[in-house]
Design a protein around this motif. Structure first.
Motif, PDB file in Angstrom:
ATOM      1  N   ILE A 378      -3.437   5.534   4.673  1.00  0.00           N
ATOM      2  CA  ILE A 378      -2.002   5.268   4.576  1.00  0.00           C
ATOM      3  C   ILE A 378      -1.631   4.140   5.530  1.00  0.00           C
ATOM      4  N   SER A 379      -0.891   3.154   5.003  1.00  0.00           N
ATOM      5  CA  SER A 379      -0.494   2.015   5.824  1.00  0.00           C
ATOM      6  C   SER A 379       0.809   1.439   5.279  1.00  0.00           C
ATOM      7  N   THR A 380       1.420   0.586   6.087  1.00  0.00           N
ATOM      8  CA  THR A 380       2.596  -0.158   5.665  1.00  0.00           C
ATOM      9  C   THR A 380       2.348  -1.631   5.927  1.00  0.00           C
ATOM     10  N   LEU A 407       8.491  -5.547   2.387  1.00  0.00           N
ATOM     11  CA  LEU A 407       7.967  -4.478   3.233  1.00  0.00           C
ATOM     12  C   LEU A 407       7.616  -3.300   2.321  1.00  0.00           C
ATOM     13  N   SER A 408       6.383  -2.814   2.440  1.00  0.00           N
ATOM     14  CA  SER A 408       5.915  -1.758   1.533  1.00  0.00           C
ATOM     15  C   SER A 408       5.135  -0.710   2.300  1.00  0.00           C
ATOM     16  N   LEU A 409       5.037   0.457   1.678  1.00  0.00           N
ATOM     17  CA  LEU A 409       4.322   1.591   2.272  1.00  0.00           C
ATOM     18  C   LEU A 409       3.471   2.221   1.192  1.00  0.00           C
ATOM     19  N   GLY A 410       2.213   2.545   1.517  1.00  0.00           N
ATOM     20  CA  GLY A 410       1.387   3.179   0.512  1.00  0.00           C
ATOM     21  C   GLY A 410      -0.059   3.318   0.903  1.00  0.00           C
ATOM     22  N   PHE A 411      -0.938   3.279  -0.115  1.00  0.00           N
ATOM     23  CA  PHE A 411      -2.369   3.562   0.032  1.00  0.00           C
ATOM     24  C   PHE A 411      -3.130   2.282   0.361  1.00  0.00           C
ATOM     25  N   ASN A 412      -4.113   2.412   1.267  1.00  0.00           N
ATOM     26  CA  ASN A 412      -4.931   1.256   1.666  1.00  0.00           C
ATOM     27  C   ASN A 412      -6.364   1.717   1.838  1.00  0.00           C
ATOM     28  N   TYR A 413      -7.320   0.866   1.389  1.00  0.00           N
ATOM     29  CA  TYR A 413      -8.743   1.205   1.533  1.00  0.00           C
ATOM     30  C   TYR A 413      -9.525  -0.078   1.771  1.00  0.00           C
ATOM     31  N   SER A 414     -10.457  -0.027   2.739  1.00  0.00           N
ATOM     32  CA  SER A 414     -11.299  -1.189   3.055  1.00  0.00           C
ATOM     33  C   SER A 414     -12.751  -0.736   3.130  1.00  0.00           C
ATOM     34  N   PHE A 415     -13.677  -1.667   2.872  1.00  0.00           N
ATOM     35  CA  PHE A 415     -15.114  -1.374   3.042  1.00  0.00           C
ATOM     36  C   PHE A 415     -15.826  -2.616   3.518  1.00  0.00           C
TER      37      PHE A 415
END
Length: 415
Positions: A378-380, A407-415
């Protein structure tokens, strides 16, 4: 140590004397050694010395048998073996006259380990010499071994994804006015970088962004694009020094779908309208600072070629093309700065500054993404994007400057 050496040589002298005289001569010689041992230690060992003389070789010890034999009466007091009789008398002489030399006892020896009293004759070693045996040469065991040579992997693959939402509801009678709206933005960034550690590298990055929003005031569109980007960046570099590379860079960008304004049916942008391709030749500088928390690169190209294509006829003039000419070629210079700064464990800043000029017109873009990471998923995001383009029509209020922010808020994924 001195007592051990003294007892050793006394025992040697006594065993030699057993074959050279009677008991009284033995005792006199033994007593003589006790009084003046330093001057008489140089003696030789007889080859047939009796093995029972070991009691005189070891440190002085109190044995039971000399005392028992000395106090035995009758026929049992006569000893058959003259050697053992002489040894017992000598030990008794030491016990009676020099008890200070006796530091051990047979009781303690028995407690430590069993003694062998059955030695009655000299022990001789019968050494048997065998023929020299040649060492056996062991043949090495040869087994087939499968050798697997792994080709080094010079590619590095990584990516970053996020999908974020924003919802805003305002009732019809809200005292300040306004309207309800919904928005969504998704982003995919994929990188495939090659580095053979031999002065050559090839970096590839694909960026995809698409966002939509809806509002009640827009009666013509159920939703319209708020963020729309397809951009591919490729760099082929040859190392010039530790940080600098001779670089050929390619940047191509367009968008996915139509671009509208509220309550306006005119299409302001579309797929391949425009399509920009920039090819530049220059140098790259790699940056690593603040314990690798600040990383990035700088590309400076004094030679750059820019290709612009606009598919829609109605958008030709908007993007600086002449009528019925869908293609624009020009040359100039270009620079690109890309930085990633880990401000803290939860706050990141990613920025991209791009500039291109033909010395007649200029384009400048500065993209800034601030990410606040609440947890792993979770990130903004705060996105700020100012842009300057004097090749476009001048706005009466802002001139050639343009600005986008969300400005947004939601799901975040990194690899």
């Amino acid at each position: 140590m001195r007592k051990i050496i003294l007892s050793f040589f006394i025992g040697l002298f006594f065993c030699i004397s057993l074959h050279a005289g009677n008991d009284s001569l033995l005792l006199r010689r033994y007593m003589y050694l006790l009084h003046d041992s330093k001057e008489n230690l140089n003696v030789s060992v007889h080859a047939d010395a009796d093995a029972r003389c070991y009691r005189l070789f070891v440190p002085p010890t109190f044995y039971h048998s000399p005392v028992s034999n000395s106090f035995r009466f009758g026929e049992g007091s006569k000893y058959i073996d003259a050697t053992e009789n002489a040894i017992d008398k000598t030990l008794m002489y030491i016990y009676m006259n020099r008890p200070d030399l006796v530091e051990n006892s047979e009781t303690r020896l028995l407690a430590a380990g069993k003694m062998n009293d059955g030695i009655t004759r000299p022990i001789k070693q019968n050494v048997m010499l065998a023929e020299k045996v040649e060492p056996i040469v062991e043949k090495p065991i040869v087994e087939p071994v499968n050798v697997f040579v792994s080709k080094p992997n010079f590619w590095t693959i990584k990516g970053d994804y996020y999908l974020q939402f924003l919802q805003n509801y305002i009732s019809g009678n809200w005292y300040k006015g306004g309207e309800s709206n919904y928005s969504m933005v998704g982003s995919i960034t994929m990188e495939a970088n090659y580095n053979n550690k031999q002065r050559m590298k090839w970096d590839n990055k694909l960026e995809l962004k698409l966002g939509f929003q809806s509002s009640r005031s827009d009666s013509l569109h159920s939703f319209k694009a708020s963020e729309d980007l397809i951009r591919y960046t490729s760099k082929l570099g040859l190392q010039a020094s530790k940080k600098w590379y001779y670089t050929l860079q390619l940047i191509a960008n367009t968008q996915f779908t139509h671009g509208y304004k509220s309550n306006d049916p005119f299409v302001y942008s579309d797929f391949l309208s425009p399509l920009n391709i920039n090819l530049s030749l220059g140098m790259d500088y790699s940056l690593e600072a603040l314990n690798k928390k600040l990383t990035g690169n700088l590309h400076i190209a004094p030679i750059a070629y820019n290709f612009k294509y606009v598919k829609r006829d109605e958008l030709l003039k908007r993007y600086g093309l002449e009528d019925e000419s869908h293609v624009l070629h020009d040359f100039g210079s270009q620079f690109t700065v890309e930085l990633f700064w880990l401000l803290s464990d939860n706050i990141k800043w990613k920025t991209r500054l791009y500039g291109y000029t033909t010395y007649k017109r200029a384009e400048l873009e500065w993209e800034n993404t601030f990410t606040l990471q609440f947890n792993k998923y979770i990130s903004t995001n705060l996105f700020i994007y100012p842009r300057f383009d004097d090749g476009a029509a001048r706005d009466g209020r802002r001139g050639y400057w343009q600005l986008k922010e969300y400005l947004s808020l939601g799901f975040n994924y990194s690899f």
